[in-house]
Motif scaffolding. Sequence first.
Motif, PDB file in Angstrom:
ATOM      1  N   VAL A 231       0.857  -1.184   0.000  1.00 46.36           N
ATOM      2  CA  VAL A 231       0.000   0.000   0.000  1.00 46.36           C
ATOM      3  C   VAL A 231       0.891   1.232   0.000  1.00 46.36           C
ATOM      4  CG1 VAL A 231      -1.869   1.221   1.163  1.00 46.36           C
ATOM      5  CG2 VAL A 231      -1.710  -1.277   1.330  1.00 46.36           C
ATOM      6  N   ALA A 232       0.661   2.123  -0.939  1.00 47.89           N
ATOM      7  CA  ALA A 232       1.409   3.378  -1.004  1.00 47.89           C
ATOM      8  C   ALA A 232       0.520   4.506  -0.522  1.00 47.89           C
ATOM      9  CB  ALA A 232       1.866   3.652  -2.426  1.00 47.89           C
ATOM     10  N   LEU A 233       1.161   5.569  -0.043  1.00 46.57           N
ATOM     11  CA  LEU A 233       0.429   6.804   0.193  1.00 46.57           C
ATOM     12  C   LEU A 233       0.500   7.600  -1.103  1.00 46.57           C
ATOM     13  CD1 LEU A 233       1.194   8.159   3.765  1.00 46.57           C
ATOM     14  CD2 LEU A 233      -1.004   7.452   2.804  1.00 46.57           C
ATOM     15  N   GLY A 234      -0.633   7.716  -1.776  1.00 46.80           N
ATOM     16  CA  GLY A 234      -0.658   8.386  -3.065  1.00 46.80           C
ATOM     17  C   GLY A 234      -0.862   9.875  -2.889  1.00 46.80           C
ATOM     18  N   ALA A 235       0.040  10.646  -3.447  1.00 46.75           N
ATOM     19  CA  ALA A 235      -0.101  12.097  -3.409  1.00 46.75           C
ATOM     20  C   ALA A 235      -0.996  12.539  -4.562  1.00 46.75           C
ATOM     21  CB  ALA A 235       1.276  12.758  -3.524  1.00 46.75           C
ATOM     22  N   GLN A 236      -2.012  13.305  -4.226  1.00 45.72           N
ATOM     23  CA  GLN A 236      -2.835  13.873  -5.290  1.00 45.72           C
ATOM     24  C   GLN A 236      -2.010  14.957  -6.000  1.00 45.72           C
ATOM     25  OE1 GLN A 236      -5.804  15.129  -2.471  1.00 45.72           O
ATOM     26  NE2 GLN A 236      -7.328  13.710  -3.330  1.00 45.72           N
ATOM     27  N   PRO A 237      -2.023  15.070  -7.309  1.00 46.74           N
ATOM     28  CA  PRO A 237      -2.875  14.344  -8.250  1.00 46.74           C
ATOM     29  C   PRO A 237      -2.194  13.164  -8.945  1.00 46.74           C
ATOM     30  CG  PRO A 237      -1.900  16.207  -9.343  1.00 46.74           C
ATOM     31  CD  PRO A 237      -1.338  16.202  -7.952  1.00 46.74           C
ATOM     32  N   TYR A 238      -1.084  12.646  -8.364  1.00 44.45           N
ATOM     33  CA  TYR A 238      -0.368  11.548  -9.002  1.00 44.45           C
ATOM     34  C   TYR A 238      -1.262  10.345  -9.292  1.00 44.45           C
ATOM     35  CZ  TYR A 238       4.073  13.797  -7.578  1.00 44.45           C
ATOM     36  OH  TYR A 238       5.122  14.651  -7.402  1.00 44.45           O
ATOM     37  N   ILE A 239      -2.243  10.127  -8.429  1.00 44.71           N
ATOM     38  CA  ILE A 239      -3.007   8.877  -8.500  1.00 44.71           C
ATOM     39  C   ILE A 239      -4.324   9.024  -9.264  1.00 44.71           C
ATOM     40  CG2 ILE A 239      -2.036   8.022  -6.334  1.00 44.71           C
ATOM     41  CD1 ILE A 239      -4.623   8.979  -4.950  1.00 44.71           C
ATOM     42  N   ALA A 240      -4.643  10.242  -9.726  1.00 47.61           N
ATOM     43  CA  ALA A 240      -5.982  10.501 -10.263  1.00 47.61           C
ATOM     44  C   ALA A 240      -6.346   9.553 -11.401  1.00 47.61           C
ATOM     45  CB  ALA A 240      -6.085  11.956 -10.724  1.00 47.61           C
ATOM     46  N   ASP A 241      -5.461   9.401 -12.381  1.00 47.00           N
ATOM     47  CA  ASP A 241      -5.805   8.595 -13.558  1.00 47.00           C
ATOM     48  C   ASP A 241      -5.935   7.114 -13.217  1.00 47.00           C
ATOM     49  OD1 ASP A 241      -5.795  10.911 -15.004  1.00 47.00           O
ATOM     50  OD2 ASP A 241      -3.823  10.596 -15.884  1.00 47.00           O
ATOM     51  N   VAL A 243      -6.762   5.790 -10.298  1.00 52.55           N
ATOM     52  CA  VAL A 243      -7.980   5.560  -9.513  1.00 52.55           C
ATOM     53  C   VAL A 243      -9.207   5.614 -10.419  1.00 52.55           C
ATOM     54  CG1 VAL A 243      -9.454   6.512  -7.694  1.00 52.55           C
ATOM     55  CG2 VAL A 243      -6.974   6.354  -7.338  1.00 52.55           C
ATOM     56  N   THR A 244      -9.245   6.584 -11.319  1.00 56.01           N
ATOM     57  CA  THR A 244     -10.375   6.694 -12.247  1.00 56.01           C
ATOM     58  C   THR A 244     -10.502   5.446 -13.103  1.00 56.01           C
ATOM     59  OG1 THR A 244     -10.180   9.100 -12.327  1.00 56.01           O
ATOM     60  CG2 THR A 244     -11.336   8.046 -14.147  1.00 56.01           C
ATOM     61  N   ALA A 245      -9.372   4.891 -13.527  1.00 55.37           N
ATOM     62  CA  ALA A 245      -9.379   3.701 -14.381  1.00 55.37           C
ATOM     63  C   ALA A 245      -9.572   2.414 -13.601  1.00 55.37           C
ATOM     64  CB  ALA A 245      -8.079   3.628 -15.182  1.00 55.37           C
ATOM     65  N   GLY A 246      -9.546   2.475 -12.254  1.00 51.24           N
ATOM     66  CA  GLY A 246      -9.722   1.273 -11.445  1.00 51.24           C
ATOM     67  C   GLY A 246      -8.467   0.456 -11.253  1.00 51.24           C
ATOM     68  N   LEU A 283      -3.600  25.501 -18.128  1.00 54.20           N
ATOM     69  CA  LEU A 283      -3.187  24.759 -16.940  1.00 54.20           C
ATOM     70  C   LEU A 283      -4.106  25.047 -15.762  1.00 54.20           C
ATOM     71  CD1 LEU A 283      -0.903  22.916 -15.761  1.00 54.20           C
ATOM     72  CD2 LEU A 283       0.202  25.026 -15.014  1.00 54.20           C
ATOM     73  N   LEU A 284      -4.411  26.314 -15.516  1.00 52.92           N
ATOM     74  CA  LEU A 284      -5.277  26.659 -14.391  1.00 52.92           C
ATOM     75  C   LEU A 284      -6.691  26.130 -14.606  1.00 52.92           C
ATOM     76  CD1 LEU A 284      -4.101  30.313 -13.628  1.00 52.92           C
ATOM     77  CD2 LEU A 284      -3.491  28.212 -12.408  1.00 52.92           C
ATOM     78  N   ASP A 285      -7.189  26.188 -15.851  1.00 47.07           N
ATOM     79  CA  ASP A 285      -8.519  25.631 -16.130  1.00 47.07           C
ATOM     80  C   ASP A 285      -8.550  24.129 -15.879  1.00 47.07           C
ATOM     81  OD1 ASP A 285      -9.472  28.091 -16.826  1.00 47.07           O
ATOM     82  OD2 ASP A 285      -9.364  27.769 -18.995  1.00 47.07           O
ATOM     83  N   THR A 286      -7.498  23.428 -16.310  1.00 45.14           N
ATOM     84  CA  THR A 286      -7.441  21.970 -16.144  1.00 45.14           C
ATOM     85  C   THR A 286      -7.339  21.604 -14.671  1.00 45.14           C
ATOM     86  OG1 THR A 286      -6.356  21.758 -18.295  1.00 45.14           O
ATOM     87  CG2 THR A 286      -6.204  19.870 -16.806  1.00 45.14           C
ATOM     88  N   ALA A 287      -6.492  22.312 -13.938  1.00 44.86           N
ATOM     89  CA  ALA A 287      -6.349  22.041 -12.498  1.00 44.86           C
ATOM     90  C   ALA A 287      -7.650  22.320 -11.763  1.00 44.86           C
ATOM     91  CB  ALA A 287      -5.220  22.888 -11.920  1.00 44.86           C
ATOM     92  N   ARG A 288      -8.337  23.408 -12.116  1.00 41.20           N
ATOM     93  CA  ARG A 288      -9.595  23.757 -11.458  1.00 41.20           C
ATOM     94  C   ARG A 288     -10.662  22.692 -11.722  1.00 41.20           C
ATOM     95  NH1 ARG A 288     -10.171  28.210 -13.869  1.00 41.20           N
ATOM     96  NH2 ARG A 288      -8.792  29.345 -12.463  1.00 41.20           N
ATOM     97  N   ALA A 289     -10.700  22.172 -12.947  1.00 41.72           N
ATOM     98  CA  ALA A 289     -11.695  21.162 -13.292  1.00 41.72           C
ATOM     99  C   ALA A 289     -11.477  19.865 -12.534  1.00 41.72           C
ATOM    100  CB  ALA A 289     -11.658  20.894 -14.793  1.00 41.72           C
ATOM    101  N   GLU A 290     -10.236  19.573 -12.146  1.00 35.60           N
ATOM    102  CA  GLU A 290      -9.938  18.319 -11.469  1.00 35.60           C
ATOM    103  C   GLU A 290      -9.847  18.478  -9.956  1.00 35.60           C
ATOM    104  OE1 GLU A 290      -6.830  16.008 -13.126  1.00 35.60           O
ATOM    105  OE2 GLU A 290      -7.354  16.491 -15.200  1.00 35.60           O
ATOM    106  N   SER A 291     -10.068  19.666  -9.452  1.00 38.29           N
ATOM    107  CA  SER A 291     -10.004  19.906  -8.012  1.00 38.29           C
ATOM    108  C   SER A 291     -11.357  20.450  -7.561  1.00 38.29           C
ATOM    109  CB  SER A 291      -8.895  20.909  -7.690  1.00 38.29           C
ATOM    110  OG  SER A 291      -8.845  21.171  -6.303  1.00 38.29           O
ATOM    111  N   PRO A 292     -12.270  19.578  -7.096  1.00 36.52           N
ATOM    112  CA  PRO A 292     -13.629  20.013  -6.760  1.00 36.52           C
ATOM    113  C   PRO A 292     -13.675  21.160  -5.771  1.00 36.52           C
ATOM    114  CG  PRO A 292     -13.463  17.625  -6.723  1.00 36.52           C
ATOM    115  CD  PRO A 292     -12.076  18.149  -6.861  1.00 36.52           C
TER     116      PRO A 292
END
Length: 302
Positions: A231-241, A243-246, A283-292
């Motif tokens: 088990v790793a401690l995943g730093a966001q946003p390293y793990i986003a893709d 986790v989304t893909a399962g 970049l700011l638009d993309t980061a904002r879209a992925e950070s609720p």
Amino acid sequence: MRRLPSLNALRAFEVAARTGSFTAAARELNVSQAAVSRMVRLLEERLGFPLFERHANALALTERGRTLQPGLTGAFDAMARSVEQVCAMRTGPVLTIGVGATFAVRWLIPRLSGFHTRHPDVEVRITTGGAGNPIREDWTCALLLGDGHWAGHEAEPLFTAGMLPVCAPALARTLAAPADLREATRLYVAHWPDDWPLWFAAMGLEPPAGKGLSFGSYAMALQAALDGVGVALGAQPYIADDVTAGRLVTPFPQPVPMGRTWYLVSRPARQADPGFAVFRDWLLDTARAESPSGPPPPHRDP
């Protein structure tokens, strides 16, 4: 001042010498056989000695012809390479980004196609950087993890970094409560040794005594998690893709703040560089879209 015979004549000789016939040279140069023969004859008259021995059905280089041909072939090859390089040069803006390898591979690069689709004229160059490296003069900007304080630079926040346990789906099914991680194989990142103790403290648990397995980067630790090692401690946003893909599962999905944030860092003088403004907006638009919850308020150093 260079004193050279006609370049057309030199080229006609080089091609004829390389191909072995005036006919083949004429095909390559897209001229008549007579034109090639005439240019070679004029070159020989200009030099004052023959370059070919002419036979009924063949050409043979003289000794002087054999000496001249390799140098001309190399020179024409060099000219061709120079022309190709000039033609390949981009005329649009060039954007050089200093970024840590893990952030580049696990977040930025998978999303760059979106930027390229919107701004195909901007050439993006990714170079290795990170929180422990100085911001280089040749970088247009940098994507860095830190506290927002880079003297003389503007720092605009992208993500507030949180960490949470991640593992392969099969391993996640064995974990019912955070305390179960005391007995699991934990994957550490060598330069962030306090991450697991911080996470256990946030859960109200005493950190276990064992160290688990240590890796030199988040990329390696997360690959080990993908492979079911632990088990790793995943730093966001390293793990986003993942986790989304399962591919990775977050058995306890409440992130614990790391006390650090990813920033877009730039010198005020480089903000007028062509391509920077459109990259910043994307970049700011993309980061904002992925950070609720949205990014934290910006910090700017004078």
